[in-house]
Design an enzyme around this catalytic site. Structure first.
Site, short mmCIF file in Angstrom:
data_model
loop_
_atom_site.label_atom_id
_atom_site.label_comp_id
_atom_site.label_asym_id
_atom_site.label_seq_id
_atom_site.Cartn_x
_atom_site.Cartn_y
_atom_site.Cartn_z
N GLU A 1 6.64 -3.73 7.37
CA GLU A 1 6.65 -5.14 7.01
C GLU A 1 8.03 -5.45 6.43
OE1 GLU A 1 4.10 -8.36 4.33
OE2 GLU A 1 3.56 -6.24 4.33
N ARG B 1 -0.44 9.69 2.36
CA ARG B 1 0.85 9.07 2.07
C ARG B 1 1.67 10.00 1.18
NH1 ARG B 1 0.30 3.69 -1.14
NH2 ARG B 1 2.55 4.04 -1.33
N LYS C 1 5.77 -1.10 -3.14
CA LYS C 1 6.84 -2.05 -2.85
C LYS C 1 6.85 -3.18 -3.87
CE LYS C 1 7.74 -2.49 1.50
NZ LYS C 1 7.72 -2.91 2.93
#
Length: 557
Positions: free
Chosen positions: A36, A263, A273
Site C-alpha cells: 500500500e 510476519r 506503519k
C-alpha cells in the site's frame, strides 16, 4: 540480482509450489508483492519481497509489483516511487509487470454489479458505528442490517447513484450478503465499497468517489493478473474465507490460492506503519530515511547492503509461527557482508594529540597498509606518518583499570601498521585536563617486534598534519527495550535518548577525503561506517552502520 545469489532455504511454501508445479496444477508460478503506497517499506516488507520475487526467480516464474491504492487520502506518488526504488535496490526487477489496484476499478465495479444481481451484495445505510454495533462479538452473532433485504433493482439503482456522487461520505456502503452469524467476523456482511469525496487519487485523479475495500480488491486483482499463489502474513489467515468467497461469486478467470506465513517482528523497533508515521510526523526521527528507522531507506542510509538484508531474510526463514527476531541476527548479517568487502581505514573519533619527541619536526614518512587483511585484490594505500599524531582518547589511561591493554604512562603500544611508541610524559592544561602526550618512537619496530619484545596493545592513529576533519554520526538502536510499548504502554516512552550522537571533531586519514556517498569502510577498531549523502569535500560525513561486535548494553573494551 546484482550481487551474489543467496542460497534459498526450503520451507513449507516452497514445498507447496514444488508440488503444484510437479502435478501440473499450474504450468508457471506467478506471485505478487502488493504494498500500500502510504509509507516507506521497512525490513518486514523485505521478507515478503525476498520471498515473492525469490520464488519467482527460483522457479522461472514471474512476480508482479502491484500497488494497493484503494485509500487515496493516505497515499501519494512519493511513496510509490520510494517503494519502486527499494525493491530495485534489494536486487529485484518486475520488468513490465507493475500494476495498480486502481487499474481494475472499472472491472471491480462491474463485478460488484454481478454480486448485486446475484443477490450477494446490498447497499446499506447504516453508519460506521451502527455497522460495528450490528456486527456482534467473538461470542455473540451479529444482527442483520435493516437494509439487507432490499430488492436487487433498488440495490443496483443505489449503487449506480453512489458512483455518480449523489450521496455524501458515510451515507451508504455496499456490503456482501454472507452470514451475520458466522463465527468468523470477517464474513458478517463485510463492506465492499465506501464513498470518499474530495480526494484526488494519484492514478485516477477525481474520476471516482467510490472506492473498494482491500478485502474485496485484493483477491480479484490477484485473479485478473493470473496469480497462482497469493502469499501474505498470518494476520490475513482469518480473511482467507472472504478472499475465497469473493473469487467464488464473481466471474474471474482463475482462483489463486492464499497461503499465510509469519510476519517479521524485530527487537528494538516497531513495524507498525502507523507508529512509523507517528515517529516521522512528531519529529522523533529525521524522516522516513533516518538511519535509526527500520525502513529500507533508513537501512540503506545507515550502510546496510542488499545482500545482507537478503541474507538476513533467509536466516529468519519462512514459518507459520510468530516470533520475535533478535536484532543481533540482522547486525550479524551486515557484519559478515562488510567484513568480507569493506576496505579498512583509520579514523580517530575523539582525538588526543601525541608528539613523538625523538623525531624531527619536519618528519613526514609514509606507511604502506593493506586495504583489506584477507583480500589482496583491494590493494594497498600509503598513510602519511609525521611527528605529531592523534590517537583516540579512550586508548590512553593515566590510571588504567585492570586488564587495560592500551597506552599508559611509561607503557608501550604499537601504532596500527606502524611503529611501537612509549608514553614519556602527560601534558595537562591549567584545569588538569590531558591535552597531549609526549612519546618516544622505536624506528626499528616497523611491522615487527625485535629481539622477542612483545607489545600487547595495538591502537589506530592519524597524522596531525594530514588528517581530515569529519562529522561522524554514531547511530544506535532507536528503542531501549526489545518490545517498545509492551503492556499497552506508550511506545514513545521507550525511545532511546542516545540513539544518535554526533562527533564534529573526528579526524580521518587522507584516503577517506574523496570517499563518495554510499561507500562503506571499516574504521579499524571502531566499526563499519558509510559515507552519508550529506557529505561534502569540506565536511565529510560518516554514519555508523554497526560495531565490530555486539556491544549493546556493554562498555567498550
Amino acid at each position: 540480482m546484482s550481487e551474489t545469489q543467496e542460497t534459498p532455504r526450503t520451507h513449507f511454501i516452497r514445498q507447496i509450489i514444488e508440488s503444484d508445479l510437479a502435478s501440473g496444477k499450474h504450468a508457471r508460478l506467478v506471485t505478487r508483492f502488493p504494498p500500500e503506497p502510504n509509507g516507506y517499506l521497512h525490513i518486514g516488507h523485505a521478507k515478503s519481497i525476498v520471498l515473492n520475487f525469490g520464488l519467482a526467480q527460483a522457479f522461472t516464474g514471474e512476480c508482479h509489483l502491484r500497488f494497493d491504492d484503494t485509500n487515496p487520502h493516505k497515499e501519494n506518488l512519493e511513496f510509490v516511487e520510494a517503494i519502486k526504488q527499494d525493491v530495485r535496490w534489494l536486487g529485484f526487477d518486475w520488468g513490465e509487470r507493475v500494476y495498480f489496484a486502481s487499474d481494475y476499478f472499472e472491472q471491480l465495479y462491474a463485478f460488484a454489479i454481478e454480486l448485486i444481481e446475484q443477490g450477494h451484495a446490498y447497499v446499506c445505510d447504516l453508519t460506521a458505528e451502527e455497522t460495528r454495533l450490528h456486527r456482534g462479538t467473538l461470542t455473540e452473532p451479529g444482527r442483520d442490517s435493516p437494509y439487507r433485504n432490499r430488492s436487487i433493482a433498488e440495490n443496483r439503482d443505489l449503487f449506480t447513484r453512489m458512483r455518480a456522487g449523489e450521496f455524501p461520505d458515510g451515507a451508504r456502503t455496499l456490503r456482501a450478503r454472507i452470514d451475520m452469524a458466522s463465527p468468523n467476523i470477517n464474513l458478517r456482511d463485510p463492506v465492499l465499497y465506501r464513498i470518499k469525496h474530495g480526494v484526488v487519487h494519484h492514478q485516477t485523479g477525481s474520476a471516482w468517489c467510490l472506492y473498494p475495500t482491500y478485502d474485496y480488491t485484493h483477491p480479484i486483482s490477484d485473479a485478473l493478473e493470473g496469480v497462482t499463489h497469493s502469499l501474505c502474513t498470518l494476520e490475513f489467515e482469518d480473511h482467507r474465507p472472504l478472499y475465497d468467497w469473493c473469487l467464488e461469486h464473481v466471474s474471474v478467470p482463475c482462483q489463486p490460492r492464499q497461503i499465510e506465513f509469519s510476519r517479521l517482528n524485530l527487537e528494538y523497533t516497531v513495524m507498525s506503519k502507523r507508529r512509523l508515521t507517528e515517529l516521522v510526523a512528531e519529529g522523533h526521527v529525521d524522516g522516513w530515511g533516518d538511519p535509526r528507522m527500520p525502513t529500507l531507506a533508513g537501512l540503506r542510509r545507515r550502510g546496510y547492503t542488499p545482500a545482507a538484508i537478503r541474507d538476513f531474510c533467509e536466516r529468519v526463514g519462512i514459518t507459520k509461527s510468530d516470533n520475535l527476531v533478535e536484532m543481533a541476527l540482522l547486525e550479524s548479517a551486515i557484519r559478515d557482508d562488510l567484513d568480507a568487502h569493506a576496505p579498512r581505514r583509520m579514523a580517530v573519533l575523539r582525538p588526543l594529540k601525541v608528539v613523538l619527541i625523538n623525531d624531527p619536526e619536519s618528519l613526514v614518512d609514509s606507511i604502506e597498509a593493506r586495504n583489506h587483511p584477507k583480500d589482496d585484490g583491494l590493494g594497498v594505500r600509503s598513510i602519511p606518518f609525521s611527528r605529531e599524531l592523534y590517537i583516540d582518547q579512550t586508548d590512553f589511561a593515566e590510571n588504567p583499570p585492570k586488564g587495560f591493554k592500551r597506552l599508559v604512562p611509561g607503557g608501550e603500544v604499537r601504532l596500527r601498521n606502524a611503529y611501537v611508541i612509549r608514553c614519556e610524559e602527560v601534558i595537562k592544561d591549567g584545569q588538569g585536563r590531558i591535552v597531549a602526550l609526549h612519546a618516544w618512537v622505536d624506528h626499528d619496530t616497523l611491522g615487527r617486534d625485535p629481539q622477542g619484545r612483545k607489545v600487547k596493545g595495538v591502537i589506530h592513529w592519524v597524522s596531525a598534519d594530514h588528517a581530515r576533519r569529519a562529522e561522524v554520526r554514531l547511530y544506535d538502536r532507536l528503542f531501549r527495550t526489545p518490545v517498545p510499548g509492551a503492556g499497552n504502554a506508550d511506545f514513545r516512552a521507550d525511545i532511546n535518548p542516545d540513539s544518535l550522537r554526533v562527533l564534529n571533531e573526528a579526524l580521518v586519514e587522507p584516503a577517506l577525503a574523496d570517499a563518495l556517498p554510499g561507500e562503506r569502510f571499516q574504521f579499524e577498531r571502531e566499526g563499519y561506517f558509510v559515507v552519508d549523502p550529506d557529505t561534502s569535500a569540506e565536511r565529510p560525513v560518516f554514519n555508523l552502520t554497526v560495531g565490530l561486535r555486539d556491544t549493546w548494553g556493554k562498555g567498550r573494551s
